[in-house]
Design a protein around this motif. Structure first.
Motif, mmCIF file in Angstrom:
data_model
loop_
_atom_site.group_PDB
_atom_site.id
_atom_site.type_symbol
_atom_site.label_atom_id
_atom_site.label_comp_id
_atom_site.label_asym_id
_atom_site.label_seq_id
_atom_site.Cartn_x
_atom_site.Cartn_y
_atom_site.Cartn_z
ATOM 1 N N ASP A 196 0.799 -0.963 -0.033
ATOM 2 C CA ASP A 196 0.103 0.220 0.405
ATOM 3 C C ASP A 196 0.817 1.310 -0.079
ATOM 4 O OD1 ASP A 196 -2.445 -1.559 -0.148
ATOM 5 O OD2 ASP A 196 -3.063 -1.644 2.070
ATOM 6 N N PHE A 197 2.453 1.273 0.274
ATOM 7 C CA PHE A 197 2.397 2.479 0.892
ATOM 8 C C PHE A 197 4.636 2.723 0.150
ATOM 9 C CE2 PHE A 197 1.048 2.360 4.840
ATOM 10 C CZ PHE A 197 0.149 3.089 5.281
ATOM 11 N N SER A 198 4.227 1.634 -0.896
ATOM 12 C CA SER A 198 5.157 1.557 -1.929
ATOM 13 C C SER A 198 5.585 2.517 -2.918
ATOM 14 C CB SER A 198 4.590 0.697 -3.275
ATOM 15 O OG SER A 198 3.858 0.911 -3.943
ATOM 16 N N ASP A 199 4.881 4.113 -2.999
ATOM 17 C CA ASP A 199 4.940 5.057 -3.500
ATOM 18 C C ASP A 199 5.728 5.941 -2.390
ATOM 19 O OD1 ASP A 199 3.063 4.828 -5.511
ATOM 20 O OD2 ASP A 199 1.303 5.336 -4.486
ATOM 21 N N ILE A 334 4.590 0.811 -11.361
ATOM 22 C CA ILE A 334 6.206 1.440 -11.247
ATOM 23 C C ILE A 334 6.457 1.923 -12.777
ATOM 24 C CG2 ILE A 334 7.771 1.832 -10.214
ATOM 25 C CD1 ILE A 334 6.605 0.579 -7.854
ATOM 26 N N ASN A 335 7.016 0.369 -12.979
ATOM 27 C CA ASN A 335 7.510 0.653 -14.140
ATOM 28 C C ASN A 335 6.614 1.654 -15.686
ATOM 29 O OD1 ASN A 335 9.673 0.092 -12.874
ATOM 30 N ND2 ASN A 335 8.635 -2.512 -14.109
ATOM 31 N N GLU A 336 5.390 1.317 -15.897
ATOM 32 C CA GLU A 336 4.557 1.895 -16.915
ATOM 33 C C GLU A 336 4.445 3.799 -16.723
ATOM 34 O OE1 GLU A 336 0.785 0.440 -16.839
ATOM 35 O OE2 GLU A 336 0.897 -1.604 -17.592
ATOM 36 N N ARG A 337 4.253 4.089 -15.213
ATOM 37 C CA ARG A 337 4.842 5.497 -14.203
ATOM 38 C C ARG A 337 6.024 5.877 -14.785
ATOM 39 N NH1 ARG A 337 3.977 5.286 -8.787
ATOM 40 N NH2 ARG A 337 1.960 3.990 -9.389
ATOM 41 N N ARG A 338 7.387 5.720 -14.615
ATOM 42 C CA ARG A 338 8.127 5.233 -14.757
ATOM 43 C C ARG A 338 8.228 5.664 -16.650
ATOM 44 N NH1 ARG A 338 13.075 2.926 -11.525
ATOM 45 N NH2 ARG A 338 12.156 4.143 -9.408
ATOM 46 N N ALA A 339 7.608 5.159 -17.552
ATOM 47 C CA ALA A 339 7.981 4.993 -18.588
ATOM 48 C C ALA A 339 6.964 6.233 -19.024
ATOM 49 C CB ALA A 339 8.224 4.219 -19.467
ATOM 50 N N ASP A 343 -1.364 6.549 -16.175
ATOM 51 C CA ASP A 343 -1.899 6.099 -14.525
ATOM 52 C C ASP A 343 -2.257 6.810 -13.702
ATOM 53 O OD1 ASP A 343 -0.565 6.403 -11.199
ATOM 54 O OD2 ASP A 343 -0.944 4.344 -12.474
ATOM 55 N N ARG A 344 -3.820 6.570 -13.824
ATOM 56 C CA ARG A 344 -5.284 7.009 -12.306
ATOM 57 C C ARG A 344 -4.774 7.859 -11.902
ATOM 58 N NH1 ARG A 344 -10.824 4.727 -13.036
ATOM 59 N NH2 ARG A 344 -10.189 4.488 -15.587
ATOM 60 N N SER A 345 -3.512 6.701 -10.846
ATOM 61 C CA SER A 345 -3.417 7.584 -9.018
ATOM 62 C C SER A 345 -2.816 8.683 -9.461
ATOM 63 C CB SER A 345 -3.165 6.537 -8.374
ATOM 64 O OG SER A 345 -2.078 6.582 -9.340
ATOM 65 N N ALA A 346 -1.468 9.371 -9.972
ATOM 66 C CA ALA A 346 -0.934 9.541 -10.100
ATOM 67 C C ALA A 346 -1.228 10.708 -11.294
ATOM 68 C CB ALA A 346 0.632 9.344 -11.584
ATOM 69 N N ASP A 347 -2.113 10.539 -12.428
ATOM 70 C CA ASP A 347 -2.415 12.052 -12.694
ATOM 71 C C ASP A 347 -3.726 12.718 -11.880
ATOM 72 O OD1 ASP A 347 -1.426 10.968 -15.269
ATOM 73 O OD2 ASP A 347 -3.433 9.954 -16.132
ATOM 74 N N PHE A 348 -4.503 11.831 -11.220
ATOM 75 C CA PHE A 348 -5.111 12.617 -9.940
ATOM 76 C C PHE A 348 -4.232 13.018 -8.942
ATOM 77 C CE2 PHE A 348 -8.734 9.582 -11.714
ATOM 78 C CZ PHE A 348 -9.927 11.471 -11.335
ATOM 79 N N ARG A 349 -3.440 13.017 -8.854
ATOM 80 C CA ARG A 349 -2.178 14.070 -7.649
ATOM 81 C C ARG A 349 -1.949 14.998 -8.458
ATOM 82 N NH1 ARG A 349 -1.110 7.882 -5.931
ATOM 83 N NH2 ARG A 349 0.576 8.623 -7.401
#
Length: 544
Positions: A196-199, A334-339, A343-349
């Motif tokens: 859960d806290f991998s970010d 995480i890899n998709e986000r790095r590439a 990423d929906r959660s990253a976009d909302f943040r």
């Protein structure tokens, strides 16, 4: 009369009091003193313990830091009032009449206070517990069950079981099983928290996940093997007879059972219910019921009653496999986000950060409109005069519709209900040529795949290095076949036979140990890898 004995005990009241930190320091001092077999402490001794603990937990010795002696005395009296401490008059240092009349007390932990400290220590231990998947505990449980099986078989043959050996085996078995179950539960909970806290720290999580996956895979394999062995041993012990062993352990524990304490109630009656206690027989029955529950818990943990009630070991194995899947999914995200992928959660943040950085409400409204596209209804377009009037005299948003000025909409919308002009419908587009092209392309691809299947089919097992030169279509099909075979092979297998997902081809692959690397020449390059014997069968051609 000692302090702290006149009102009901409230040993946890200090946790929510104003000076809770000081109360915890004082009670910790009593716990440390009791570990040194020191029962009574004076206020001066408590202050020395607090200052010594402060020096041990800081790099530099504090000067002038800590409570005063009068503050400690007041806190001790308050803890005695709550029932954590018992205050007895200190007459050991009385030398004059003035000393006798001055209030001096020796303090010690009460039974309620000691129980509260044990509960708080267990709570803190459980909160900070990391847990582990104990493969060694599985081996120990299997070994102790083998010892119990030998004792049970000897008892079935007429040899009385050794009471001490049987009792110790059962005690060690329960201890290892309880530790295994508690540690597994704590570890799975910590695993979920880690996912859960991998970010929080991506680099640390990626370095941690490799070791964690290997750890989980090793435990899953041990649990599958040892769990089956433990379940078989438990069934054999029950078949031979487990009740005599449990009776031996219960009999030994009942021999040391003490009668309940005798307390008088408010009416002066004897608080000891000898009829309810019942002596040794009642203690024996109680101990036997406890051991039966322990054995039932061990059996249910490893032995499945039926398909609707799987064993806890199987559920733990499923949870561990699910943990691996969640880890891999998290790593993929995480890899998709790095590439740079969406990423929906990253976009909302990121969107929330933009809203927080908006200079004013107008900018926030523009951002909202751009992000979510919530435009006004297109069929309710007002006239230019209405818009000009609204700009001159703005209407508050809280104004009811009945009191707001009416809106003038386009008269054309009122007459026809649409802005579009009526006319001839659009001509139907002829798609026959595109369909013909697609059908021709599909026919060519099917023929190409059929030729590739026929070219890859082997008369029997051959080495990979013996394959002829492959064109692009044959090479793509060959890679698909090789990937399906390698994915279906387990680590302990040297040979595997599988069929493609569409059922058109079968492949049999066997590793050749000690052979030089194989080279497969293709139009796209040379594929190099370990040598294998491969046999490819075209099932469609064989059916024809």
């Amino acid at each position: 009369m000692p302090l702290g004995t006149g009102s009901p005990a409230q040993p946890f009241a200090h946790l929510q009091a104003q000076n809770s930190a000081l109360y915890r320091q004082i009670l910790d001092a009593f716990v440390r003193a009791k570990q040194r077999f020191t029962v009574h402490l004076r206020p001066e001794d408590v202050l020395i313990e607090i200052l010594a603990a402060a020096r041990d937990t800081t790099t530099e010795t504090p000067t002038g830091v800590g409570p005063s002696l009068e503050t400690v005395r007041a806190a001790l009296d308050q803890l005695a009032g709550w029932g954590n401490l018992r205050a007895d008059p200190d007459t050991g240092r009385v030398t004059t009449v003035e000393d006798f009349h001055r209030a001096r007390y020796l303090y010690q932990l009460t039974r309620e206070g000691h129980a509260a400290e044990d509960a708080i220590a267990r709570y803190e231990e459980a909160i900070g517990r990391r847990g582990a998947l104990q493969s060694v505990a599985l081996s120990d449980i299997a070994e102790q069950l083998r010892g119990l099986l030998a004792v049970a078989e000897a008892a079935a043959a007429g040899e009385p079981p050794d009471a001490a050996k049987t009792h110790l085996l059962l005690l060690s078995l329960v201890d290892r099983f309880t530790g295994l179950a508690d540690n597994a539960q704590a570890f799975m909970a910590s695993l979920r928290r880690a996912i859960d806290f991998s970010d929080a720290d991506v680099a640390a999580f990626l370095a941690y996940k490799e070791q964690l996956i290997a750890y989980l895979e090793r435990f899953i394999a041990d649990l599958a093997n040892r769990g089956a062995e433990i379940a078989a041993l438990a069934r054999r012990i029950e078949a031979v007879g487990v009740t005599p062993l449990l009776e031996v352990a219960a009999r030994r524990e009942a021999a040391d059972a003490a009668p309940p304490e005798e307390h008088g109630d408010a009416d002066g009656r004897d608080g000891l219910d000898r009829d309810a206690w019942g002596g040794h027989d009642a203690a024996m029955r109680q101990a036997l019921d406890t051991w039966r529950l322990r054995w039932a818990g061990l059996r249910d943990w490893f032995v499945s009653a039926d398909s609707s009630r799987p064993a806890q070991a199987r559920l733990l194995r499923t949870a561990a496999i699910g943990g691996i899947r969640q880890l891999l999914s998290t790593v993929a995200a995480i890899n998709e986000r790095r590439a740079g992928r969406s990423d929906r959660s990253a976009d909302f943040r990121r969107l929330a950060l933009w809203f927080a950085e908006a200079p004013d409400d107008e900018a926030a409204h523009r951002l909202w409109h751009t992000a979510f596209g919530l435009s006004p209804a297109r069929h309710l377009t007002t006239t230019a005069a209405t818009l000009a009037a609204a700009e001159e005299r703005p209407v508050p948003a809280a104004t009811p519709w009945a009191r707001a000025p009416r809106l003038e909409i386009s008269p054309r919308l009122r007459r026809t209900g649409s802005y579009e002009r009526r006319g001839a419908p659009n001509r139907v587009i002829d798609r026959s040529e595109q369909r013909r092209v697609l059908a021709e392309r599909m026919r060519r691809e099917a023929e190409q795949t059929a030729r590739a299947r026929a070219a890859l089919a082997t008369p029997g097992p051959i080495h990979l290095s013996e394959l002829a030169r492959l064109d692009s279509a044959e090479f793509r099909l060959f890679l698909q076949l090789l990937g399906d075979a390698l994915a279906a092979r387990r680590p302990d297998q040297s040979e595997v036979t599988t069929t493609t997902s569409d059922g058109t081809m079968a492949v049999r692959l066997r590793r050749v140990d000690g052979a030089p690397p194989a080279r497969v020449v293709t139009e796209d390059g040379v594929l190099t890898g370990p040598e294998h014997l491969i046999e490819i069968t075209d099932l469609v051609g064989a059916d024809r």
